[in-house]
Motif scaffolding. Sequence first.
Motif, PDB file in Angstrom:
ATOM      1  N   VAL A   6       0.845  -1.190   0.000  1.00  0.00           N
ATOM      2  CA  VAL A   6       0.000   0.000   0.000  1.00  0.00           C
ATOM      3  C   VAL A   6       0.882   1.242   0.000  1.00  0.00           C
ATOM      4  CG1 VAL A   6      -1.818   1.228   1.234  1.00  0.00           C
ATOM      5  CG2 VAL A   6      -1.769  -1.264   1.284  1.00  0.00           C
ATOM      6  N   THR A   7       0.638   2.150  -0.954  1.00  0.00           N
ATOM      7  CA  THR A   7       1.411   3.381  -1.050  1.00  0.00           C
ATOM      8  C   THR A   7       0.699   4.574  -0.411  1.00  0.00           C
ATOM      9  OG1 THR A   7       0.474   3.822  -3.226  1.00  0.00           O
ATOM     10  CG2 THR A   7       2.583   2.659  -3.160  1.00  0.00           C
ATOM     11  N   LYS A   8      -0.618   4.466  -0.250  1.00  0.00           N
ATOM     12  CA  LYS A   8      -1.403   5.529   0.368  1.00  0.00           C
ATOM     13  C   LYS A   8      -2.499   4.879   1.193  1.00  0.00           C
ATOM     14  CE  LYS A   8      -4.270   9.488  -0.768  1.00  0.00           C
ATOM     15  NZ  LYS A   8      -4.973  10.191  -1.823  1.00  0.00           N
ATOM     16  N   PRO A   9      -2.616   5.235   2.482  1.00  0.00           N
ATOM     17  CA  PRO A   9      -3.656   4.624   3.308  1.00  0.00           C
ATOM     18  C   PRO A   9      -5.052   4.913   2.756  1.00  0.00           C
ATOM     19  CG  PRO A   9      -2.356   6.199   4.582  1.00  0.00           C
ATOM     20  CD  PRO A   9      -1.858   6.233   3.179  1.00  0.00           C
ATOM     21  N   GLU A  23      -3.431   0.706   6.264  1.00  0.00           N
ATOM     22  CA  GLU A  23      -2.251   1.569   6.356  1.00  0.00           C
ATOM     23  C   GLU A  23      -1.221   1.261   5.265  1.00  0.00           C
ATOM     24  OE1 GLU A  23      -2.157   4.110   8.354  1.00  0.00           O
ATOM     25  OE2 GLU A  23      -3.990   3.581   9.394  1.00  0.00           O
ATOM     26  N   THR A  24      -0.245   2.134   5.103  1.00  0.00           N
ATOM     27  CA  THR A  24       0.816   1.937   4.113  1.00  0.00           C
ATOM     28  C   THR A  24       1.693   0.753   4.513  1.00  0.00           C
ATOM     29  OG1 THR A  24       2.240   3.523   5.232  1.00  0.00           O
ATOM     30  CG2 THR A  24       0.895   4.356   3.431  1.00  0.00           C
ATOM     31  N   VAL A  43      -3.930   2.520  -5.247  1.00  0.00           N
ATOM     32  CA  VAL A  43      -3.096   2.950  -4.124  1.00  0.00           C
ATOM     33  C   VAL A  43      -2.214   1.805  -3.625  1.00  0.00           C
ATOM     34  CG1 VAL A  43      -4.673   4.760  -3.377  1.00  0.00           C
ATOM     35  CG2 VAL A  43      -4.913   2.456  -2.424  1.00  0.00           C
ATOM     36  N   ALA A  44      -2.171   0.696  -4.381  1.00  0.00           N
ATOM     37  CA  ALA A  44      -1.374  -0.461  -3.969  1.00  0.00           C
ATOM     38  C   ALA A  44      -1.013  -1.307  -5.176  1.00  0.00           C
ATOM     39  CB  ALA A  44      -2.155  -1.304  -2.963  1.00  0.00           C
TER      40      ALA A  44
END
Length: 60
Positions: A6-9, A23-24, A43-44
């Motif tokens: 994950v790059t952004k929660p 979470e990231t 986002v992942a």
Amino acid sequence: MPLILVTKPFPFAEGGNRVIQIETGEQEVSERCALVAVDHLKVAILADGVKSERKTKAKP
């Protein structure tokens, strides 16, 4: 259960009833959560480097 990076929660409604925060970092999540994070929200990425099953299916 797939592993994603994950790059952004982001919030995810587990079973449509309870919202949890993803979470990231490396997370083990449900198939549905992985699909949403990777394909829809972007986002992942899948931790194993394989694209989601949905995108790798051969067209007839």
